[in-house]
Design a protein around this motif. Structure first.
Motif, mmCIF file in Angstrom:
data_model
loop_
_atom_site.group_PDB
_atom_site.id
_atom_site.type_symbol
_atom_site.label_atom_id
_atom_site.label_comp_id
_atom_site.label_asym_id
_atom_site.label_seq_id
_atom_site.Cartn_x
_atom_site.Cartn_y
_atom_site.Cartn_z
ATOM 1 N N LEU A 81 69.430 9.101 42.405
ATOM 2 C CA LEU A 81 70.162 8.829 43.651
ATOM 3 C C LEU A 81 70.399 10.100 44.474
ATOM 4 C CD1 LEU A 81 72.905 6.265 42.489
ATOM 5 C CD2 LEU A 81 70.646 5.810 43.464
ATOM 6 N N GLY A 82 70.162 11.258 43.885
ATOM 7 C CA GLY A 82 70.387 12.508 44.610
ATOM 8 C C GLY A 82 71.850 12.808 44.856
ATOM 9 N N LEU A 83 72.713 12.351 43.925
ATOM 10 C CA LEU A 83 74.154 12.518 44.148
ATOM 11 C C LEU A 83 74.573 13.983 44.163
ATOM 12 C CD1 LEU A 83 75.529 9.596 41.956
ATOM 13 C CD2 LEU A 83 75.208 9.665 44.432
ATOM 14 N N GLY A 84 73.862 14.825 43.421
ATOM 15 C CA GLY A 84 74.203 16.245 43.395
ATOM 16 C C GLY A 84 74.121 16.887 44.761
ATOM 17 N N SER A 85 73.252 16.389 45.608
ATOM 18 C CA SER A 85 73.083 16.992 46.932
ATOM 19 C C SER A 85 74.252 16.698 47.862
ATOM 20 C CB SER A 85 71.786 16.484 47.570
ATOM 21 O OG SER A 85 71.851 15.079 47.785
ATOM 22 N N VAL A 86 75.106 15.724 47.469
ATOM 23 C CA VAL A 86 76.286 15.445 48.291
ATOM 24 C C VAL A 86 77.573 15.801 47.552
ATOM 25 C CG1 VAL A 86 75.177 13.682 49.702
ATOM 26 C CG2 VAL A 86 76.304 13.012 47.569
ATOM 27 N N GLY A 87 77.441 16.522 46.440
ATOM 28 C CA GLY A 87 78.616 17.026 45.737
ATOM 29 C C GLY A 87 79.218 16.099 44.707
ATOM 30 N N ILE A 88 78.457 15.104 44.249
ATOM 31 C CA ILE A 88 78.950 14.179 43.220
ATOM 32 C C ILE A 88 78.125 14.360 41.963
ATOM 33 C CG2 ILE A 88 79.336 11.759 42.596
ATOM 34 C CD1 ILE A 88 79.553 11.124 45.568
ATOM 35 N N GLU A 89 78.791 14.595 40.843
ATOM 36 C CA GLU A 89 78.093 14.763 39.574
ATOM 37 C C GLU A 89 78.531 13.685 38.589
ATOM 38 O OE1 GLU A 89 75.662 16.676 38.828
ATOM 39 O OE2 GLU A 89 75.640 17.872 40.668
ATOM 40 N N PRO A 90 77.626 12.829 38.168
ATOM 41 C CA PRO A 90 77.970 11.846 37.126
ATOM 42 C C PRO A 90 78.325 12.560 35.830
ATOM 43 C CG PRO A 90 75.887 11.305 38.228
ATOM 44 C CD PRO A 90 76.251 12.695 38.635
ATOM 45 N N ASP A 91 79.069 11.869 34.947
ATOM 46 C CA ASP A 91 79.385 12.466 33.657
ATOM 47 C C ASP A 91 78.174 12.355 32.726
ATOM 48 O OD1 ASP A 91 79.305 9.883 32.569
ATOM 49 O OD2 ASP A 91 81.471 9.678 32.460
#
Length: 306
Positions: A135-145
């Motif tokens: 999902l590319g969440l790291g690029s918007v500052g969200i890191e899953p556990d």
């Protein structure tokens, strides 16, 4: 973000093998196996065990815990286990599994006590992970556990306040009913709607085994832990005309009532339409009803509700 969850298979099991499956692959069986090992005795494992047994597959259900579905009232669990055994399911409890590999007879599973299980195929049903990869969440500052789940606050906001998440992707309880409710509440917060601000603290459990089970509120075990004075009442399907008509003579409705206030504090059902019937007790509990409510009410006849 409501991308749900996916199986969390251990890396040492060869899921590329056509005879070894996770709970997503189960929908793509080309033929039914004659014998199947299921690893994991949680809700999904128990449901699939019941389904395959109903299709005349010889099922062996293995669980590392001493008891399946330990969050249910233990009397309901005992009745479910009895029904599963009667359906031909072999229960192996309190056993961790080790190596899983193909062998000449199908799939071999090593158990902690040194014994080995060999069945034609194997289904791994122990554990899921948040479906957040790619999902590319790291690029918007969200890191899953570490299990791929997202952390949210009471309004279902992630670390980035304008990005919300709900459902299985945020983890427990990962029930379809609760996940949909979380989504509704998240939408209300996102758009400023004022009529629904939180998910209920207590939710019903619906387990679609054969027979199905459902529960809401306190069990005998939780009453003992919390030192709540209680009385347990039981109604058997075999004594109910609709139960006799449907042929379900093993079902039971169990009410937990506060001994002093007479308020209904728990309802547990196993049998035909259990996941529907539990809502009657759930409503009574929400409204603070006493057992006298059911004494005074007139129910349609013949019905399981009665």
């Amino acid at each position: 973000i409501a991308t749900g969850s996916k199986p969390h298979p251990p890396p040492d099991i060869a899921f590329a093998d056509d005879f070894i499956h996770d709970t997503d692959e189960v929908f793509h069986f080309n033929t039914l196996p004659q014998a199947l090992t299921i690893l994991g005795g949680a809700v999904i494992g128990c449901e699939y065990a019941s389904m395959f047994a109903a299709l005349s597959v010889a099922v062996t259900l293995v669980d590392a815990r001493s008891e399946i579905l330990p969050f249910l009232d233990l009397e309901i669990v005992a009745r479910l286990k009895s029904a599963m055994i009667s359906a031909g399911i072999t229960l192996v409890q309190g056993q961790r599994w080790g190596a899983v590999k193909r062998c000449s007879g199908g799939v071999e599973t090593a158990l902690a006590d040194g014994s080995k299980l060999i069945t034609e195929q194997l289904l791994f049903a122990a554990g899921r992970t948040g479906a957040t990869q790619g999902l590319g969440l790291g690029s918007v500052g969200i890191e899953p556990d570490s299990r791929g789940y997202l952390q949210v606050d009471a309004q279902f906001r992630t670390k980035v306040p304008h990005i919300l998440a709900a459902g299985d992707v945020i983890g427990f309880p990962a029930l379809a009913s609760v996940s949909m409710e979380q989504g509704r509440v998240a939408v209300c917060h996102a758009f400023g709607f004022s009529y629904k601000k939180a998910v209920a603290d207590t939710m019903p459990y619906g387990i679609y085994t054969i027979p199905e089970c459902s529960s809401f509120g306190e069990s005998e075990e939780t009453c003992k832990e919390k030192k709540i004075p209680y009385v347990a009442g039981r109604a058997l399907y075999e004594n109910n005309p609709r139960g006799k008509i449907t042929g379900d003579l093993d079902g039971i409705t169990k009410l937990i009532v506060h001994r002093e206030t007479r308020k209904i504090i728990g309802v547990h059902v196993i049998g035909e339409r259990a996941s529907e019937l539990v809502h009657i007790g759930q409503t009574a509990i929400y409204l603070g009803g006493t057992v006298d409510l059911f004494i005074d009410m007139v129910f349609n006849y013949p019905t399981l509700s009665d």
